[in-house]
Design an enzyme around this catalytic site. Structure first.
Site, PDB file in Angstrom:
ATOM      1  CG  ASP A  22      -1.960   1.126   1.120  1.00 33.60           C
ATOM      2  OD1 ASP A  22      -2.350   1.009  -0.033  1.00 33.60           O
ATOM      3  OD2 ASP A  22      -3.036   0.935   2.573  1.00 33.60           O
ATOM      4  CG  HIS A  39      -0.274   2.325  -8.939  1.00 26.24           C
ATOM      5  ND1 HIS A  39      -0.558   1.987  -8.125  1.00 26.24           N
ATOM      6  CD2 HIS A  39      -1.649   3.093  -9.317  1.00 26.24           C
ATOM      7  CE1 HIS A  39      -1.912   2.467  -7.449  1.00 26.24           C
ATOM      8  NE2 HIS A  39      -2.629   3.080  -8.263  1.00 26.24           N
ATOM      9  CG  LEU A 133       9.293 -16.950  -3.719  1.00 26.76           C
ATOM     10  CD1 LEU A 133       9.553 -16.945  -2.135  1.00 26.76           C
ATOM     11  CD2 LEU A 133       9.870 -14.947  -4.390  1.00 26.76           C
TER      12      LEU A 133
HETATM   13  C1  IPE Z   1      -5.455  -2.811   0.126  1.00 24.70           C
HETATM   14  O1  IPE Z   1      -4.691  -1.508  -0.859  1.00 24.70           O
HETATM   15  C2  IPE Z   1      -5.558  -3.653  -1.906  1.00 24.70           C
HETATM   16  C3  IPE Z   1      -3.584  -3.583  -2.692  1.00 24.70           C
HETATM   17  C4  IPE Z   1      -3.026  -3.418  -1.637  1.00 24.70           C
HETATM   18  C5  IPE Z   1      -4.325  -3.716  -3.698  1.00 24.70           C
HETATM   19  P1  IPE Z   1      -6.453  -0.744  -0.306  1.00 24.70           P
HETATM   20  O2  IPE Z   1      -5.480   0.741  -0.807  1.00 24.70           O
HETATM   21  O3  IPE Z   1      -6.610  -0.968  -1.430  1.00 24.70           O
HETATM   22  O4  IPE Z   1      -6.983  -0.426   1.218  1.00 24.70           O
HETATM   23  P2  IPE Z   1      -7.635   0.289   2.174  1.00 24.70           P
HETATM   24  O5  IPE Z   1      -8.735   1.011   0.961  1.00 24.70           O
HETATM   25  O6  IPE Z   1      -7.034   1.932   2.281  1.00 24.70           O
HETATM   26  O7  IPE Z   1      -8.205  -0.019   2.947  1.00 24.70           O
HETATM   27  C1  IPE Z   2      -1.712   0.666  -3.054  1.00 23.37           C
HETATM   28  O1  IPE Z   2      -0.970   1.646  -3.672  1.00 23.37           O
HETATM   29  C2  IPE Z   2      -1.583  -0.192  -5.048  1.00 23.37           C
HETATM   30  C3  IPE Z   2      -3.444  -0.672  -5.026  1.00 23.37           C
HETATM   31  C4  IPE Z   2      -4.391  -0.406  -4.008  1.00 23.37           C
HETATM   32  C5  IPE Z   2      -3.182  -1.423  -6.546  1.00 23.37           C
HETATM   33  P1  IPE Z   2      -2.310   2.831  -3.530  1.00 23.37           P
HETATM   34  O2  IPE Z   2      -2.836   2.945  -4.289  1.00 23.37           O
HETATM   35  O3  IPE Z   2      -3.614   2.220  -2.354  1.00 23.37           O
HETATM   36  O4  IPE Z   2      -1.864   3.634  -2.960  1.00 23.37           O
HETATM   37  P2  IPE Z   2      -2.446   4.936  -1.229  1.00 23.37           P
HETATM   38  O5  IPE Z   2      -2.686   3.648  -0.360  1.00 23.37           O
HETATM   39  O6  IPE Z   2      -3.195   5.157  -2.440  1.00 23.37           O
HETATM   40  O7  IPE Z   2      -1.044   6.241  -1.113  1.00 23.37           O
HETATM   41 MG    MG Z   3      -3.933   2.721  -0.483  1.00 24.46          MG
END
Ligand code: IPE
Ligand code: IPE
Ligand code: MG
Length: 255
Positions: A22, A39, A133
């Protein structure tokens, strides 16, 4: 290896590490860039951490790449993420084969665009004879959907008279999840600082050790990975028992 500050016990490397990757969006915002650039940067971290996990002797690495709920993000971001997954898999497949990494998938692949799904499935097939792995990507994954599907399957078997409802045990639930055959995670790391599971491996993480790392996923590196494993190695996994009981035996004696 950057293990100097956090010496690891090689005999207690977690067998299965799950990661909620995240913070890509916040990382991008913090340096004035578009979320999708976060990303792109995150893909490099996936590569680095997969290599570290291989080197450290981790057997299973499950990465939460895209949740069922993430389908609700703006269309352009969803499209960019799917494109990125597809490109990264195509680019990395030769290295995965060379590094003896076997790819697995969990999630609802029917929702993934055809070309992306085909590329993922090709990588699964191309790496199927690897013995190192196990890299498991959670894409279009929801733990609640997974558990619901398992219940539905068991209910159908019961309705057909093929199983006795009173004989359904925890192992039957586990065997009907997408992670069937994969041991439960020992360590779950979430980057980006939030302390929640966000619908990831709810059943499987019943006794998983959780480490919350404040760094955003693009900034996560081998040193932080080793630090999280060192933190795990300092924990006492009690499984509901007392400290005295577990210091007598490293395994839980029963439920
Ligand atoms: C969790 O992250 C999902 C992934 C890392 C793929 P999110 O950004 O979607 O989670 P929330 O919305 O903060 O709970
Ligand atoms: C995690 O990073 C990747 C996915 C959930 C696909 P985020 O896109 O959720 O990044 P934040 O949490 O908004 O910073
Ligand atoms: Mg996120």
């Amino acid at each position: 290896m950057t293990t100097d500050n956090y010496p690891l016990d090689p005999s207690r490397i977690p067998s299965h590490i799950a990661i909620i990757m995240d913070g890509n969006g916040r990382w991008a915002r913090s340096c004035g860039r578009e979320r999708t650039e976060g990303h792109v940067a995150g893909v490099n971290t996936v590569r680095r951490i997969t290599e570290s996990a291989s080197r450290l002797g981790v057997k299973y690495l499950t990465l939460y790449a895209f949740s069922t709920e993430n389908w609700g993000r703006p269309r352009a971001e969803v499209d960019a993420l799917m494109h990125l997954i597809s490109m990264a898999i195509e680019r990395e497949t030769p290295d995965l084969i060379r590094n003896n990494v076997r790819l697995g998938l969990i999630g609802d692949m029917q929702r993934v665009p055809d070309d992306v799904r085909r590329r993922l499935e090709k990588c699964v097939a191309d790496t199927s004879s690897s013995t190192g792995l196990n890299l498991i990507l959670a894409i279009s994954y929801s733990s609640r959907v997974e558990i619901t599907a398992a219940c539905r399957r068991l209910a159908a078997l019961a309705a057909a008279g093929r199983i006795d409802p009173s004989a359904i045990g925890e192992d039957d639930i586990s065997a009907n999840l997408m992670t069937a055959g994969i041991p439960d995670p020992d360590l779950l790391i979430r980057t980006g600082g939030d302390s929640r599971l966000s619908n990831f491996l709810l059943w499987q993480a019943a006794y998983t050790e959780i480490v919350i790392e404040h760094a955003f996923w693009p900034d996560f590196d081998e040193a932080l990975f080793v630090k999280a494993i060192a933190d795990y190695q300092r924990r006492e996994r009690r499984y509901g028992l007392t400290s005295e009981q577990v210091s007598d035996s490293s395994e839980p004696s029963g439920t």
